[in-house]
Each structure stands twice: as C-alpha cells, then as structure tokens.
Design an enzyme around this catalytic site. Sequence first.
Site, PDB file in Angstrom:
ATOM      1  CG  HIS A 197       0.796  -1.588  -5.523  1.00  0.00           C
ATOM      2  ND1 HIS A 197       2.023  -1.118  -5.887  1.00  0.00           N
ATOM      3  CD2 HIS A 197       0.010  -1.472  -6.622  1.00  0.00           C
ATOM      4  CE1 HIS A 197       1.997  -0.713  -7.154  1.00  0.00           C
ATOM      5  NE2 HIS A 197       0.777  -0.928  -7.619  1.00  0.00           N
ATOM      6  CD  GLU A 208       9.173  -0.378  -8.037  1.00  0.00           C
ATOM      7  OE1 GLU A 208       8.992  -0.311  -9.270  1.00  0.00           O
ATOM      8  OE2 GLU A 208       8.307  -0.745  -7.220  1.00  0.00           O
ATOM      9  CD  GLN A 209       8.896  -2.589  -0.254  1.00  0.00           C
ATOM     10  OE1 GLN A 209       9.356  -2.740   0.882  1.00  0.00           O
ATOM     11  NE2 GLN A 209       7.655  -2.937  -0.582  1.00  0.00           N
ATOM     12  CG  PHE A 258       1.385   4.663   2.252  1.00  0.00           C
ATOM     13  CD1 PHE A 258       0.759   5.893   2.212  1.00  0.00           C
ATOM     14  CD2 PHE A 258       2.766   4.609   2.046  1.00  0.00           C
ATOM     15  CE1 PHE A 258       1.477   7.054   1.977  1.00  0.00           C
ATOM     16  CE2 PHE A 258       3.491   5.767   1.803  1.00  0.00           C
ATOM     17  CZ  PHE A 258       2.846   6.997   1.775  1.00  0.00           C
ATOM     18  CB  ILE A 259       0.419   3.038  -3.336  1.00  0.00           C
ATOM     19  CG1 ILE A 259      -0.272   1.698  -3.055  1.00  0.00           C
ATOM     20  CG2 ILE A 259       1.225   2.959  -4.626  1.00  0.00           C
ATOM     21  CD1 ILE A 259      -1.332   1.330  -4.079  1.00  0.00           C
ATOM     22  CB  ALA A 273       6.678   6.860  -7.036  1.00  0.00           C
ATOM     23  CB  VAL A 274       9.894   3.368  -3.279  1.00  0.00           C
ATOM     24  CG1 VAL A 274      11.178   3.275  -2.469  1.00  0.00           C
ATOM     25  CG2 VAL A 274       8.718   2.831  -2.476  1.00  0.00           C
TER      26      VAL A 274
END
Length: 488
Positions: free
Chosen positions: A388, A408-409, A440-441, A443-444
């Site tokens: 990721h 997503e971002q 760091f992950i 769910a945006v």
Amino acid sequence: MIILLYHIINLKIRRPLVQRYPRNLTGHGATPPDAQWPNGAKLAISLVLNYEEGGENCLLHGDAASEGFLSDIPGAAPWPGQRHWNMESIYDYGARAGFWRLHRLFTARKLPVTIYGVASALARNPEQVAAMKAAEWEIASHGLKWVEHRDMPEEEERAAIAEAIRLHTEVVGTPPLGWYTGRASINTVRLAAETGQFDWISDTYDDDLPHWMEFGPRDQMILPYTLEANDMRFATSPGWVTGADFESYLKDAFDVLYAEGEAGAPKMLSIGLHCRLIGRPGKIAGLMRFLDHALAHEGVWFARRIDIAQHWAKTHPHQRRTRPSQMDKPDFIARFGGIYEHSAWVAERAYDLELGPAHDSAIGLANAMARAFRSAPRDARMAVLRAHPDLAGKLAAAKRLTAESTQEQASAGLDALTDDERIHFQNLNTAYVDKHGFPFIIAVRDNTKATILSAFETRLANDTETEFAKACRQVERIAELRLKEILP
C-alpha cells in the site's frame, strides 16, 4: 517479490480443489425489489388448485402399486401389485364432489385460480376441464402423472415432460405456460426450463417473490410455491385437523404479508389446494372464512400465476451480468486481482474457495477474498500491507498510484493538500513506518481529511501487533469498498 509470495503460500497452505456451490442462499437479500403490483396492491394472492384425480399411482394407469400420498387414510402406503379401492375412491371424491364445491366457491366470489393439472388426470376429466376453461382459470401443467420423480433417469424425465406438454395441449386446446411437478427430482427445474415452453416454473419454495434463474441461454422465471399454506397438511403430521386450523394459519400469513405490503414491501402469498382434501365440507369452511377475511381488505390482488409472472417479467426483467462464481480463473484474476493492492494472489486463492451465487455480490466476494487474505501466512499479509502507498506520499505526488488508490485519496481531498498539510502527512508517514515497518492504512472512503489525521495520530501510539491487526482489517474494508464500485 509477488512471485515469491505465490511459492510461500503454495508451500505453507494446502490449496483445495476449486468448487462451486449451486444453491442461492442470498436471493433478493435485505432490500427486495418493489413488486409494484397493479393498482398499488399491498399483497398478491395466488390460489392454486392441484388437479391430480385420475393421474395418481394406480394399476389401472400402468403403475406397479397403488397411491400412498396425500389422502385421508392414516398411514397410507402403496400396495404393490394391487388396486387400493379406498384410495381410489378418495381420489374419486375429489373429482366427483370436491372440485365442483370449489368451483362454486371461486366462481361465486369471482376469484381467479391457477390449476396445476396432471396431464393424464385432465385427459380423464373432460367436464372439469371444460368448467376450468369457462371460468377462465389458468391451466398449468402438473406433469404427466402424479408420481415420484426423484429416481427417474434424466432422459426418462425429459421425455415425460415433453409428453405432458403434448397431452396437455391435446386435451386443453392450448399448451401450458406454467409448470409444477411437485414430486420433483434434482433435474426437474432445469429440464422444464430447457423446453423454453414455460413463462413460469414453481418447483421451488425459496421466496415470497418471483425471481429468475439462468439455464444456458434460457432466462427462466421462478414463481415460488408453498408446502405450508397448503391443505396437504390435512394429510400429514404435524398438520391441520379442522378447517379452523387452516383458516387460522392462512389469516396469520395474510396479516403479516399485508402489513409488510403496507410498509412498502409487497409480497406474494401462494395457497395450495387439493380437490379431495379442502373439497370436503368440514375443511372448506375454513377456506371460505379466510377468503372473506382477505376480501374485506383493500389493496389485495387475487391473480393467476401467469398474471403474476407476466407482471414481474415486465416490471423486473432479468438482466444478465458477469458473475464471479461463474468466471474462469484468468478472467477472475484479471478482474479482481487488483482489489488487494498489488496482490493478485489474494484473488487467486479466493477463486479456489467454494464460491457460489452468494459470492456474486460485493459483500459476498469481499468475504471470500478476506478469507483468502486472513488464512495466508503472516509474511504474505505483511507484504500486502507494504504494497500500500503512503497517504499523500511521494507516489501520489509523482502520480504513480494505482487508479483505485488515486480515486480513494482524492475522495478525501488528499490530492489537494496545502504545503503545510503535505509536510504533516509526510512526517506522520515517516514516523509510522519507522515504528511499525509498514505504511499507515485506513479506508479513506469512510473518512474525511480531518478524521484520517486524527486516526493517524492516535494509531501511531499503538504497539505494532495492534497496528498489524488494525491495518489488516482496513485492507479488508478497502477491498470491500472497491468491490462495491463494480459489483451489486
């Protein structure tokens, strides 16, 4: 690195044979379609009268034994090689008296009826057939004979279906548009659908609404039937004893479904009847009282099954789509290999699970892919985390993110940060990776820029084991959201 992971997983975990599970346990799901019954009806009622008298097992019909099913004889069993006079006379009652009592009941109330007509029974009852036609009842096919099909060879059953259609057409004057075998085999629905003859088939009990099934090129309407709102339970244990028992059950079923219709979720109520059972005076009284109860309500659509099927076909036509459980492996990997970031092996392992109709939705396939991910070795899952990108990091600045990550971002405004915000994110990214060994992950799509920053700062303080578990859960959530973009 990815090639190496394939070998790691193959060595450490024995992979099952690919299996496909044919039963559809999902159906319409949590949000069934609006039936949109005519005139805004809250409930559709299908009255079905099974006409089997003269089509049952009997030596006179070339059978090896007498009938033993659905009569008022306690503990009845077939008599091999003998006629059963009492059984025959009970079936005769259905034709001689029960049918006409029901005919008077329904025609007096102007209620439409669907007949499930056994072709050989219809051929032996011309006066009843004439009365059905005069009343404009639908006469559907109930097979060639009222016999068990479970052990019938496929070719024999296919021939019996063809002969039922031929004889029905000869006797009635028009071919049947609906089919219900009842004592069906595992092949029955498919064989009936493959004829291309039927607007509807009812050999299922799996829903309160019509639905579609695909058999090769054939899109087949399924109109589920019932074995519980059915007078056959006068002849089974546990079952009905008095007409009031049947009446009470039908009223309860009606009231629940009617209330659901008032709440905006209209359904269908099928009621199964038999001339030799409900046609008896002590039983039919309960049916009469139920019909009066239903007729006293507004917004109830009494309809033949052909009318229900044609309405559903017009309102909710079938739409074919690519279904994950039916895809071959290369197409499956090509379509879903990017759901887990740069980790096509997750899709490959999910493909090898026991997929079925339940996995043809975003939620279903997300579960299968999460299982594949969760059961993989820790180092394989760690590699997924490390695949990721940093949030608002160097790859984003260089426009080298995958299309999914880019969208997503952007959804949280991470593609439009101020210089100060960008520096803050970069500092957090560096600190997080230095501490935990993976980016760091989160769910945006579930968050805003503010909640992402808050979570970032909070989770930075966690120990690595806690963060590994949290990051894995977020990877699964990201995958689910990605699947919801492409699957229903």
